[in-house]
Design a protein around this motif. Structure first.
Motif, PDB file in Angstrom:
ATOM      1  N   VAL A 261       0.849  -1.198   0.000  1.00  0.00           N
ATOM      2  CA  VAL A 261       0.000   0.000   0.000  1.00  0.00           C
ATOM      3  C   VAL A 261       0.884   1.248   0.000  1.00  0.00           C
ATOM      4  CG1 VAL A 261      -1.673   1.337   1.347  1.00  0.00           C
ATOM      5  CG2 VAL A 261      -1.968  -1.130   1.087  1.00  0.00           C
ATOM      6  N   LYS A 262       1.921   1.258   0.822  1.00  0.00           N
ATOM      7  CA  LYS A 262       2.828   2.397   0.862  1.00  0.00           C
ATOM      8  C   LYS A 262       3.531   2.580  -0.479  1.00  0.00           C
ATOM      9  CE  LYS A 262       6.749   4.449   3.300  1.00  0.00           C
ATOM     10  NZ  LYS A 262       6.952   5.309   2.189  1.00  0.00           N
ATOM     11  N   MET A 263       3.939   1.471  -1.097  1.00  0.00           N
ATOM     12  CA  MET A 263       4.594   1.565  -2.389  1.00  0.00           C
ATOM     13  C   MET A 263       3.642   2.162  -3.434  1.00  0.00           C
ATOM     14  SD  MET A 263       6.596  -1.308  -4.587  1.00  0.00           S
ATOM     15  CE  MET A 263       5.175  -2.081  -5.313  1.00  0.00           C
ATOM     16  N   ALA A 264       2.378   1.785  -3.390  1.00  0.00           N
ATOM     17  CA  ALA A 264       1.400   2.340  -4.325  1.00  0.00           C
ATOM     18  C   ALA A 264       1.213   3.835  -4.076  1.00  0.00           C
ATOM     19  CB  ALA A 264       0.073   1.607  -4.193  1.00  0.00           C
ATOM     20  N   ALA A 265       1.153   4.218  -2.811  1.00  0.00           N
ATOM     21  CA  ALA A 265       1.012   5.644  -2.486  1.00  0.00           C
ATOM     22  C   ALA A 265       2.234   6.432  -2.934  1.00  0.00           C
ATOM     23  CB  ALA A 265       0.786   5.817  -0.985  1.00  0.00           C
TER      24      ALA A 265
ATOM     25  N   ALA B 112       4.264   5.637  -5.346  1.00  0.00           N
ATOM     26  CA  ALA B 112       4.301   5.650  -6.809  1.00  0.00           C
ATOM     27  C   ALA B 112       3.366   6.711  -7.373  1.00  0.00           C
ATOM     28  CB  ALA B 112       3.936   4.270  -7.356  1.00  0.00           C
ATOM     29  N   THR B 113       2.214   6.900  -6.737  1.00  0.00           N
ATOM     30  CA  THR B 113       1.296   7.928  -7.242  1.00  0.00           C
ATOM     31  C   THR B 113       1.859   9.322  -7.002  1.00  0.00           C
ATOM     32  OG1 THR B 113       0.006   7.886  -5.192  1.00  0.00           O
ATOM     33  CG2 THR B 113      -0.763   6.500  -6.992  1.00  0.00           C
TER      34      THR B 113
ATOM     35  N   LEU C 154       4.390   2.948 -13.243  1.00  0.00           N
ATOM     36  CA  LEU C 154       4.699   2.404 -11.922  1.00  0.00           C
ATOM     37  C   LEU C 154       3.486   2.511 -11.005  1.00  0.00           C
ATOM     38  CD1 LEU C 154       6.767   1.229  -9.954  1.00  0.00           C
ATOM     39  CD2 LEU C 154       7.474   3.556  -9.438  1.00  0.00           C
ATOM     40  N   SER C 155       2.806   3.623 -11.071  1.00  0.00           N
ATOM     41  CA  SER C 155       1.627   3.840 -10.247  1.00  0.00           C
ATOM     42  C   SER C 155       0.540   2.815 -10.568  1.00  0.00           C
ATOM     43  CB  SER C 155       1.105   5.260 -10.473  1.00  0.00           C
ATOM     44  OG  SER C 155      -0.032   5.498  -9.708  1.00  0.00           O
TER      45      SER C 155
END
Length: 82
Positions: free
Chosen positions: A44-48, A50-51, A58-59
């Motif tokens: 979840v942190k990686m997705a946040a 990436a955005t 990547l996002s």
């Protein structure tokens, strides 16, 4: 960070191997459930992150993988429960 990533990757490989054998499948299933749930907040942190980085590819990949983890958790639970 690198050590944690390598450690979780090694754990994934060991648990996947454990899922192959009938005698180790139950334990490996519970281990897989724990690992998948344990790394979910990091994903979840990686997705946040990436955005915020404004990298569309990547996002999209980071966000798309989040719902894909739940079927894997379900499969691991099935293996754990026999």
């Amino acid at each position: 960070h690198r050590e944690v990533i390598l450690g979780s990757g090694i754990a994934e490989i060991v648990l996947a191997a454990g899922l192959l054998g009938p005698r180790t499948r139950r334990l490996a299933g519970w281990g897989s459930v724990a690992l998948l749930l344990g790394v979910y907040p990091a994903n979840v942190k990686m997705a946040a992150d990436a955005t915020r980085a404004r990298n569309p590819a990547l996002s999209a990949a980071a966000i798309a993988r989040l719902p894909l983890q739940w079927p894997m958790v379900r499969s691991a639970l099935r293996a754990a429960r026999g």
